[in-house]
Write a protein that holds these residues in place. Structure first.
Motif, PDB file in Angstrom:
ATOM      1  N   MET A 117       0.788  -1.234   0.000  1.00 20.21           N
ATOM      2  CA  MET A 117       0.000   0.000   0.000  1.00 20.21           C
ATOM      3  C   MET A 117       0.819   1.282   0.000  1.00 20.21           C
ATOM      4  O   MET A 117       1.970   1.329   0.440  1.00 20.21           O
ATOM      5  CB  MET A 117      -0.916   0.015   1.240  1.00 20.21           C
ATOM      6  CG  MET A 117      -0.172   0.179   2.518  1.00 20.21           C
ATOM      7  SD  MET A 117      -1.343   0.364   3.903  1.00 20.21           S
ATOM      8  CE  MET A 117      -0.163   0.609   5.223  1.00 20.21           C
ATOM      9  N   ASP A 118       0.210   2.298  -0.583  1.00 17.90           N
ATOM     10  CA  ASP A 118       0.670   3.675  -0.478  1.00 17.90           C
ATOM     11  C   ASP A 118      -0.404   4.343   0.373  1.00 17.90           C
ATOM     12  O   ASP A 118      -1.464   4.672  -0.134  1.00 17.90           O
ATOM     13  CB  ASP A 118       0.744   4.294  -1.881  1.00 17.90           C
ATOM     14  CG  ASP A 118       1.103   5.771  -1.819  1.00 17.90           C
ATOM     15  OD1 ASP A 118       1.171   6.402  -2.886  1.00 17.90           O
ATOM     16  OD2 ASP A 118       1.295   6.301  -0.711  1.00 17.90           O
ATOM     17  N   PRO A 119      -0.167   4.492   1.676  1.00 16.21           N
ATOM     18  CA  PRO A 119      -1.238   4.939   2.558  1.00 16.21           C
ATOM     19  C   PRO A 119      -1.764   6.328   2.236  1.00 16.21           C
ATOM     20  O   PRO A 119      -2.954   6.602   2.386  1.00 16.21           O
ATOM     21  CB  PRO A 119      -0.611   4.897   3.953  1.00 16.21           C
ATOM     22  CG  PRO A 119       0.857   4.960   3.723  1.00 16.21           C
ATOM     23  CD  PRO A 119       1.111   4.308   2.405  1.00 16.21           C
ATOM     24  N   LEU A 120      -0.855   7.179   1.751  1.00 13.96           N
ATOM     25  CA  LEU A 120      -1.305   8.507   1.360  1.00 13.96           C
ATOM     26  C   LEU A 120      -0.567   8.931   0.095  1.00 13.96           C
ATOM     27  O   LEU A 120       0.642   9.133   0.107  1.00 13.96           O
ATOM     28  CB  LEU A 120      -1.048   9.524   2.468  1.00 13.96           C
ATOM     29  CG  LEU A 120      -2.002  10.707   2.254  1.00 13.96           C
ATOM     30  CD1 LEU A 120      -3.302  10.457   3.012  1.00 13.96           C
ATOM     31  CD2 LEU A 120      -1.371  11.983   2.658  1.00 13.96           C
ATOM     32  N   ASP A 121      -1.307   9.017  -0.992  1.00 10.50           N
ATOM     33  CA  ASP A 121      -0.687   9.374  -2.273  1.00 10.50           C
ATOM     34  C   ASP A 121      -0.982  10.846  -2.579  1.00 10.50           C
ATOM     35  O   ASP A 121      -2.125  11.282  -2.518  1.00 10.50           O
ATOM     36  CB  ASP A 121      -1.291   8.492  -3.376  1.00 10.50           C
ATOM     37  CG  ASP A 121      -0.788   8.884  -4.743  1.00 10.50           C
ATOM     38  OD1 ASP A 121       0.422   8.721  -4.984  1.00 10.50           O
ATOM     39  OD2 ASP A 121      -1.594   9.383  -5.558  1.00 10.50           O
ATOM     40  N   GLY A 122       0.087  11.590  -2.885  1.00 12.61           N
ATOM     41  CA  GLY A 122      -0.086  13.003  -3.204  1.00 12.61           C
ATOM     42  C   GLY A 122       0.154  13.878  -1.986  1.00 12.61           C
ATOM     43  O   GLY A 122      -0.431  14.940  -1.824  1.00 12.61           O
ATOM     44  N   SER A 123       1.040  13.397  -1.110  1.00  9.46           N
ATOM     45  CA  SER A 123       1.259  14.106   0.170  1.00  9.46           C
ATOM     46  C   SER A 123       1.533  15.595  -0.007  1.00  9.46           C
ATOM     47  O   SER A 123       1.125  16.397   0.821  1.00  9.46           O
ATOM     48  CB  SER A 123       2.479  13.514   0.898  1.00  9.46           C
ATOM     49  OG  SER A 123       2.396  12.133   0.919  1.00  9.46           O
ATOM     50  N   SER A 124       2.182  15.947  -1.127  1.00  4.61           N
ATOM     51  CA  SER A 124       2.550  17.364  -1.297  1.00  4.61           C
ATOM     52  C   SER A 124       1.296  18.225  -1.405  1.00  4.61           C
ATOM     53  O   SER A 124       1.342  19.442  -1.278  1.00  4.61           O
ATOM     54  CB  SER A 124       3.419  17.544  -2.550  1.00  4.61           C
ATOM     55  OG  SER A 124       2.685  17.089  -3.689  1.00  4.61           O
TER      56      SER A 124
END
Ligand code: AHG
Ligand code: MN
Ligand code: MN
Ligand code: MN
Length: 332
Positions: free
Chosen positions: A116-123
């Motif tokens: 998983m990518d728990p949060l994509d687009g952190s920026s």
């Protein structure tokens, strides 16, 4: 009685025969992900009010400044999957090594692993722009009852049992596939129920949107530069529209529904591009292909690549079939 759209729970039950739900493990796994996504959604929707924006002063294995919400989302998904004893191992963008769910409560008997990518687009978080979560599910290949191994997480994407994403956008939508097409479920936050809002998503074969970070244009391979110029040319159905959100989940979701192509190519600065094969490109590629689109690294199917490393990066061209084919014709 006014007919309401199917809930996610009802959808799973009504499709019991088609899916890998027989043992109930996959159902419990998807139920765990939908619960964790509700918790993350709740935090995201009030990020500016609680101490959840900004960074934690830590750099992750990617060499990225970890955002508080990266860590919060990671903890929520890992705790939910661990406490409900549903999987035998986890790989996350935010953890350098794979996570073995301890044998304490016999977790070694569980047959699935999650990437998983728990949060994509952190920026985007501190900018108030949409973000997402990406997940993929595999059956373990190491012997049942033993601790999970690295090889369990380095299976090619074509071995995924299920894959999905959550987009925390103008609405919160869970989109997933188990290999029988793609369906989207919108969360009604007032009651915490997901309703079938996007049945059997089919990606238009041709779109008019291209998504690429043109800030790196000068560093792109010539073929990619040529394709971008093709998109901008005044002829036929072009110029296309450029949309780049900075969260792949958001760009992919828009292109899935409206048609389009998302490109994160290699460049003179990033020999293998930026996106991670195991927990970003493979789950997205499974979904895109199941909706009738294409997903390639510029040479072959993303799903056929044998991963060598948990955090391996690959170039990605994903989207409407005809658009990806046209882009590939410029790469030769
Ligand atoms: P993450 O926030 O999980 O690290 O991933 C961000 C990815 C992808 O979601 C997005 O499209 C891309 O990075 C943006 O990268 P650039 O800012 O280099 O365009
Ligand atoms: Mn990141
Ligand atoms: Mn990401
Ligand atoms: Mn991430």
């Amino acid at each position: 009685m006014e007919h309401h759209p199917q809930t996610l729970g009802e959808f799973i039950i009504s499709n019991q025969k088609d899916f890998e739900y027989s043992s109930g493990e996959l159902t419990r796994l998807l139920n765990c992900i939908r619960l964790a996504a509700k918790v993350v959604n709740h935090e995201i929707r009030q990020a500016g009010l609680v101490d959840i924006t900004g960074t934690i002063g830590n750099v992750n294995v990617q060499g990225e400044e970890q955002k508080k919400l990266d860590v919060f989302a990671n903890d929520v998904f890992i705790n939910a999957l661990t406490n409900r004893n549903i999987v035998c191992g986890i790989v996350s963008e935010e953890n350098e090594d794979f996570i073995t769910i301890s044998g304490a409560n016999n977790a070694h008997r569980n047959k699935y692993v999650v990437v998983m990518d728990p949060l994509d687009g952190s920026s985007n978080i501190d900018a108030g722009v949409s973000v997402g979560t990406i997940f993929g599910i595999y059956r373990r290949i190491s012997p049942e009852g033993t601790p999970v191994t690295r090889e369990d997480f380095l299976q090619p994407g074509n071995m995924q049992v299920a894959a999905g994403y959550v987009i925390y956008g103008t609405s919160t939508i869970l989109v997933y596939t188990t290999g029988n097409g793609v369906n989207g479920f919108t969360l009604n936050p007032a009651i915490g129920t997901y309703y079938l809002s996007h049945p059997n998503i089919r990606m238009p074969e041709q779109g008019r949107v291209y998504s690429v970070n043109e800030g790196y244009y000068v560093h792109f391979p010539q073929g990619v530069k040529d394709y971008i110029k093709y998109c901008q040319k005044e002829e036929d159905d072009r110029p296309y529209t450029s949309r780049y959100i900075g969260s792949m989940v958001s760009d992919i979701h828009r292109n899935l529904v409206q048609g389009g192509i998302y490109i994160y190519p290699k460049s003179s600065e990033r020999e293998d591009g930026k996106l991670r094969l195991v927990y970003e490109c493979n789950p997205i590629a499974f979904i895109v292909e199941q909706a009738g689109g294409h997903a390639t690294d510029g040479h072959g199917r993303i799903l056929d690549i044998k991963p060598q490393d948990l955090h391996q990066r690959v170039p990605l061209f994903a989207g409407s079939k005809k658009m990806v084919e046209k882009a590939m014709s410029f790469l030769k």
